[in-house]
Design a protein around this motif. Structure first.
Motif, mmCIF file in Angstrom:
data_model
loop_
_atom_site.group_PDB
_atom_site.id
_atom_site.type_symbol
_atom_site.label_atom_id
_atom_site.label_comp_id
_atom_site.label_asym_id
_atom_site.label_seq_id
_atom_site.Cartn_x
_atom_site.Cartn_y
_atom_site.Cartn_z
ATOM 1 N N ARG B 225 0.710 -1.198 -0.114
ATOM 2 C CA ARG B 225 0.111 -0.093 -0.032
ATOM 3 C C ARG B 225 0.888 1.243 -0.022
ATOM 4 N NH1 ARG B 225 -3.029 -1.111 4.044
ATOM 5 N NH2 ARG B 225 -4.921 -1.923 3.048
ATOM 6 N N VAL B 226 1.861 1.157 0.839
ATOM 7 C CA VAL B 226 2.937 2.447 1.031
ATOM 8 C C VAL B 226 3.419 2.620 -0.362
ATOM 9 C CG1 VAL B 226 5.064 3.175 1.771
ATOM 10 C CG2 VAL B 226 3.449 2.054 3.443
ATOM 11 N N LEU B 227 4.167 1.578 -1.050
ATOM 12 C CA LEU B 227 4.493 1.572 -2.359
ATOM 13 C C LEU B 227 3.665 2.224 -3.638
ATOM 14 C CD1 LEU B 227 6.928 -1.649 -2.212
ATOM 15 C CD2 LEU B 227 7.577 0.776 -2.229
ATOM 16 N N TRP B 228 2.649 1.480 -3.403
ATOM 17 C CA TRP B 228 1.348 1.889 -4.556
ATOM 18 C C TRP B 228 1.011 3.424 -4.429
ATOM 19 C CZ3 TRP B 228 0.454 -0.195 -8.909
ATOM 20 C CH2 TRP B 228 -1.027 -0.007 -9.385
ATOM 21 N N ARG B 229 0.961 3.753 -3.164
ATOM 22 C CA ARG B 229 0.364 5.089 -3.162
ATOM 23 C C ARG B 229 1.353 5.955 -3.428
ATOM 24 N NH1 ARG B 229 -2.005 6.453 3.094
ATOM 25 N NH2 ARG B 229 -2.166 8.229 2.206
ATOM 26 N N TYR B 230 2.792 5.911 -3.008
ATOM 27 C CA TYR B 230 4.013 6.751 -3.488
ATOM 28 C C TYR B 230 3.949 6.640 -4.807
ATOM 29 C CZ TYR B 230 8.533 8.678 -4.528
ATOM 30 O OH TYR B 230 9.383 9.361 -4.711
ATOM 31 N N LEU B 231 3.758 5.589 -5.660
ATOM 32 C CA LEU B 231 4.335 5.542 -7.222
ATOM 33 C C LEU B 231 2.968 6.267 -7.823
ATOM 34 C CD1 LEU B 231 5.678 2.153 -7.247
ATOM 35 C CD2 LEU B 231 6.676 4.112 -7.750
ATOM 36 N N LEU B 232 1.656 5.951 -7.473
ATOM 37 C CA LEU B 232 0.659 6.737 -8.095
ATOM 38 C C LEU B 232 0.671 8.255 -8.019
ATOM 39 C CD1 LEU B 232 -0.180 4.041 -8.845
ATOM 40 C CD2 LEU B 232 -2.375 4.517 -7.960
ATOM 41 N N ASN B 233 1.087 8.423 -6.624
ATOM 42 C CA ASN B 233 1.062 9.969 -6.215
ATOM 43 C C ASN B 233 2.269 10.766 -7.069
ATOM 44 O OD1 ASN B 233 -0.847 11.088 -4.541
ATOM 45 N ND2 ASN B 233 -0.295 9.422 -3.247
ATOM 46 N N ARG B 234 3.052 9.732 -7.538
ATOM 47 C CA ARG B 234 4.382 10.529 -8.187
ATOM 48 C C ARG B 234 3.840 10.366 -9.737
ATOM 49 N NH1 ARG B 234 7.921 13.659 -6.219
ATOM 50 N NH2 ARG B 234 9.793 12.613 -7.375
ATOM 51 N N ASN B 235 2.796 10.101 -10.096
ATOM 52 C CA ASN B 235 2.330 10.143 -11.681
ATOM 53 C C ASN B 235 2.813 8.761 -12.241
ATOM 54 O OD1 ASN B 235 0.834 12.392 -11.123
ATOM 55 N ND2 ASN B 235 2.803 13.666 -11.656
ATOM 56 N N ASP B 237 2.024 5.189 -14.122
ATOM 57 C CA ASP B 237 0.485 4.745 -14.703
ATOM 58 C C ASP B 237 0.325 3.568 -13.857
ATOM 59 O OD1 ASP B 237 -1.350 5.386 -16.810
ATOM 60 O OD2 ASP B 237 -0.721 3.320 -17.122
ATOM 61 N N ALA B 238 -0.987 3.736 -13.336
ATOM 62 C CA ALA B 238 -1.354 2.577 -12.770
ATOM 63 C C ALA B 238 -1.604 1.374 -13.752
ATOM 64 C CB ALA B 238 -2.559 2.636 -11.833
ATOM 65 N N GLU B 239 -2.320 1.457 -14.817
ATOM 66 C CA GLU B 239 -2.640 0.317 -15.731
ATOM 67 C C GLU B 239 -1.333 -0.296 -16.184
ATOM 68 O OE1 GLU B 239 -5.512 -0.506 -15.990
ATOM 69 O OE2 GLU B 239 -4.447 -2.194 -17.558
ATOM 70 N N GLN B 240 -0.249 0.721 -16.532
ATOM 71 C CA GLN B 240 0.960 -0.133 -17.165
ATOM 72 C C GLN B 240 1.734 -0.594 -16.032
ATOM 73 O OE1 GLN B 240 3.010 3.468 -18.399
ATOM 74 N NE2 GLN B 240 4.632 2.153 -19.807
ATOM 75 N N LEU B 241 1.679 -0.179 -14.700
ATOM 76 C CA LEU B 241 2.307 -0.875 -13.359
ATOM 77 C C LEU B 241 1.601 -2.332 -13.433
ATOM 78 C CD1 LEU B 241 2.781 1.712 -10.755
ATOM 79 C CD2 LEU B 241 4.710 0.654 -12.434
ATOM 80 N N LEU B 242 0.300 -2.502 -13.394
ATOM 81 C CA LEU B 242 -0.525 -3.570 -13.331
ATOM 82 C C LEU B 242 -0.156 -4.510 -14.265
ATOM 83 C CD1 LEU B 242 -4.000 -2.238 -12.222
ATOM 84 C CD2 LEU B 242 -2.542 -3.557 -10.901
ATOM 85 N N GLN B 243 -0.184 -4.084 -15.579
ATOM 86 C CA GLN B 243 0.253 -4.997 -16.634
ATOM 87 C C GLN B 243 1.771 -5.514 -16.505
ATOM 88 O OE1 GLN B 243 -0.416 -3.128 -20.683
ATOM 89 N NE2 GLN B 243 -2.518 -2.819 -20.186
ATOM 90 N N GLN B 244 2.782 -4.541 -16.165
ATOM 91 C CA GLN B 244 4.161 -5.017 -15.895
ATOM 92 C C GLN B 244 4.240 -6.075 -14.980
ATOM 93 O OE1 GLN B 244 6.063 -1.684 -14.912
ATOM 94 N NE2 GLN B 244 6.322 -0.696 -16.960
ATOM 95 N N HIS B 245 3.424 -5.984 -14.011
ATOM 96 C CA HIS B 245 3.640 -7.095 -12.725
ATOM 97 C C HIS B 245 2.774 -8.532 -12.951
ATOM 98 C CE1 HIS B 245 5.689 -3.278 -11.522
ATOM 99 N NE2 HIS B 245 6.395 -4.100 -10.947
ATOM 100 N N ALA B 246 1.791 -8.321 -13.911
ATOM 101 C CA ALA B 246 1.176 -9.689 -14.081
ATOM 102 C C ALA B 246 1.816 -10.900 -14.015
ATOM 103 C CB ALA B 246 0.202 -9.492 -15.388
ATOM 104 N N GLY B 247 1.360 -11.774 -13.117
ATOM 105 C CA GLY B 247 1.912 -13.193 -13.136
ATOM 106 C C GLY B 247 3.214 -13.459 -12.281
ATOM 107 N N GLN B 248 3.526 -12.162 -11.797
ATOM 108 C CA GLN B 248 4.644 -12.306 -10.537
ATOM 109 C C GLN B 248 4.234 -12.732 -9.247
ATOM 110 O OE1 GLN B 248 7.177 -9.101 -10.417
ATOM 111 N NE2 GLN B 248 7.155 -8.468 -12.762
ATOM 112 N N THR B 249 5.037 -13.103 -8.627
ATOM 113 C CA THR B 249 4.703 -13.483 -7.325
ATOM 114 C C THR B 249 4.821 -12.129 -6.255
ATOM 115 O OG1 THR B 249 7.180 -13.589 -6.435
ATOM 116 C CG2 THR B 249 6.172 -15.656 -7.268
ATOM 117 N N ALA B 250 4.237 -12.366 -4.954
ATOM 118 C CA ALA B 250 3.965 -11.213 -4.091
ATOM 119 C C ALA B 250 5.367 -10.709 -3.703
ATOM 120 C CB ALA B 250 3.169 -11.818 -2.838
ATOM 121 N N ASP B 251 6.411 -11.446 -3.344
ATOM 122 C CA ASP B 251 7.705 -10.919 -3.123
ATOM 123 C C ASP B 251 8.188 -10.095 -4.231
ATOM 124 O OD1 ASP B 251 7.758 -11.679 -0.634
ATOM 125 O OD2 ASP B 251 8.734 -13.799 -1.216
#
Lengths: 334, 268
Positions: B225-235, B237-251
């Motif tokens: 949550r901390v990382l997500w809030r930071y990155l989105l507040n720093r502009n 792109d949420a959609e791009q980040l979601l796509q880039q991380h599809a299929g990865q593990t939590a770690d």
């Protein structure tokens, strides 16, 4: 109506001469009488970040614990160190400051019962008769920033002057030295100016006077015979910190005689775990709180290796200008 | 979302008209009027009714990242002239003695005043404050959902020692309508403030998608949550980040977002 147009006053001090003087200065504000400052200052449902843009003033009485023992490692090496705060919160908005996570409210509380603070200072100094006792002001606020309103130095400097074994540090980022320049200088009062390098100042010290103006204020005090100190705490990491810190020292010592400086200290950015967490929640968009940090013994700080590198570099630079005996590292790991 | 809370329909009418709010026919617990970024709820008279209405609408608007509130209504005062507008700076519940402090914000010129909330109508005026029947219930309830800066109470004087118009409903509407510009200015400031708070909260749909991408423990979710809030507040792109991380593990997701965040923050 905005909070900046409000002043909350505890009924108990409504007729206090210092309150009346303050209210005359703030005559355009609406006065709201309250029983205890905690009613306004302590409730949880407040947004510090929003309030900080437009804080109200709260005039109150500090009923107990006016002067407290300083935490271990705080100070300039003396055996007896105490701190006190005639205000809670600061008019400046420095992103690295622990005050962001300290209180629920960003309103500024101003305690007007200076006489009770003075009595405790006298009592504590008497307990350590014959030994120097340091009293640090500027822990929960900036000592001098509100000087025209509070008359803090005007009152407390004569109090300390009258106690032979009392020393006082006034820690500030302000340029409010006019009141002190009207007084006879006293070697037991050290005005310690905090500085960060140019990049950190521009990005993190919101509302703080420019470095040049603060150097000028420091120089005016020195010329008038007052001891001044330098505080480089916290040093914040960024890729150009070396160049910027070196430039800061050059800027300071091109104006100020290094041999005339009473003391200097430096420490890297650190906050307690809770303060760091609260500040990061308030400012989720703040790069400072997204930097690589480690948690050690409840303190969030830079990884040891980076911290050592930063401190060693800044120390070496500082000691090119100043004698080692005037230098006091912030030994917070001990 | 800005929520107006009024005890009576005649107090709400100027707001409903001014912002062209439409009556919701899906609700029957309270009368509710809706617009794009605001709602107006008619609570009924009294602090309990008011607190209930605030809690009810807050629950219905739980998906909003942030809520701002204005309690708008009439009040009595000893000497203030009828029609004058006040921003409440202190609310005192006369039954319990409990006090609340709305934190006025913005540069509006509306005068401030303390307000006592009574359980029953009274003509026993005191010089330095207003009297109403809802403000303490409003504060008690709303401060559970929003910070004091987003909870405001505006009162128009309907009754004083010399004049009583509080029972004349068309007159109540008129008194409030005459102050609608100042009221609107306050509402706009509050809306801006609310947007500022809301902007710091990542959109809930994207957060749901992110947390569904892998099995995160609660500790991992806190860090995420901390990382997500930071990155989105720093502009970022949420959609791009979601796509880039599809299929990865939590770690893997956390490590990758952490690296992005370190790189972005290094230069302050």
């Amino acid at each position: 109506m905005s909070a900046a147009n409000l002043v909350y006053v505890e009924t108990e001090v409504r007729r206090h001469p210092r309150t009346e003087r303050l209210l005359r200065r703030m005559h355009q504000r609406d006065v709201v009488e309250i029983e205890h400052y905690g009613e306004v200052f302590n409730p949880r449902s407040q947004n510090f970040r929003l309030q900080k843009k437009n804080p109200a003033i709260i005039i109150a009485r500090k009923n107990k614990g006016q002067v407290l023992e300083a935490p271990p490692g705080y100070g300039l090496g003396g055996d007896h160190n105490y701190y006190f705060s005639h205000m809670l919160n600061c008019m400046y908005d420095c992103r690295y400051c622990f005050l962001q996570g300290m209180y629920q409210s960003a309103h500024q509380v101003l305690f007007v019962n200076y006489e009770d603070f003075a009595a405790q200072i006298q009592q504590i100094a008497a307990q350590h008769a014959g030994e120097p006792v340091w009293f640090y002001s500027g822990y929960d606020c900036d000592s001098l920033a509100n000087e025209p309103m509070t008359g803090f130095s005007e009152y407390f400097i004569p109090v300390v002057a009258a106690i032979d074994n009392a020393w006082m540090e006034l820690r500030t980022k302000s340029t409010q030295v006019r009141a002190m320049l009207k007084m006879e200088p006293l070697q037991r009062i050290v005005t310690a100016f905090s500085f960060s390098d140019g990049v950190s100042h521009a990005r993190l010290e919101h509302g703080v006077p420019s470095i040049a103006k603060r150097i000028d204020a420091m120089q005016r005090l020195l010329q008038a015979g007052w001891p001044v100190g330098l505080r480089f705490d916290p040093v914040v990491y960024h890729p150009n910190y070396r160049t910027e810190f070196t430039a800061l020292l050059e800027q300071i010592f091109s104006v100020v005689d290094a041999d005339a400086i009473h003391s200097a200290s430096l420490g890297s950015f650190r906050l307690t775990r809770n303060h760091f967490r609260d500040a990061a929640r308030l400012y989720p968009d703040e790069p400072l709180f997204a930097q690589r940090m480690t948690l050690e013994n409840g303190i969030v700080s830079y990884p040891r290796e980076l911290e050592r590198e930063m401190i060693e570099f800044c120390e070496a630079q500082l000691l090119q200008h100043m004698p080692r005996h005037s230098y006091h590292p912030c030994a917070w790991h001990d | 979302m800005l929520i107006w809370v009024c005890a009576l329909h005649c107090e709400a009418k100027p707001v409903i008209d001014y912002y062209r709010l439409k009556k919701s026919h899906d609700d029957n617990a309270f009368d509710l009027y809706l617009g794009d970024d605001m709602a107006c709820i008619i609570s009924g008279i009294g602090k309990v009714a008011c607190a209930a209405a605030c809690a009810w609408i807050a629950a219905r608007q739980a998906q909003q990242p942030s809520l701002a509130w204005i309690n708008l209504g009439v009040a009595g005062a000893a000497e203030h002239s009828t029609g004058s507008l006040f921003s409440v700076t202190q609310v005192i519940d006369t039954d319990t003695g409990q006090r609340f402090y709305p934190a006025p914000f913005g540069a509006s010129k509306i005068a401030g005043s303390a307000c006592e909330t009574l359980s029953a109508p009274s003509d026993d005026y005191r010089e330095d404050r207003l009297f109403d029947m809802e403000a303490s219930g409003f504060m008690y309830s709303c401060l559970r959902f929003s910070s004091a800066e987003l909870v405001q109470s505006l009162k128009v004087i309907s009754d004083n020692r010399h004049e009583k118009t509080g029972n004349n409903r068309p007159q109540v509407s008129l008194l409030i309508q005459q102050q609608i510009s100042a009221i609107d200015a306050q509402a706009q400031t509050l809306l801006q403030l609310n947007e500022e708070v809301a902007a710091l909260v990542p959109a809930s749909a994207e957060w749901q998608r992110l947390t569904a991408m892998a099995r995160f423990t609660q500790t991992q979710k806190n860090r995420l949550r901390v990382l997500w809030r930071y990155l989105l507040n720093r502009n970022f792109d949420a959609e791009q980040l979601l796509q880039q991380h599809a299929g990865q593990t939590a770690d893997g997701i956390i490590e990758s977002l952490q690296q992005l965040s370190y790189q972005d923050s290094e230069s302050l």
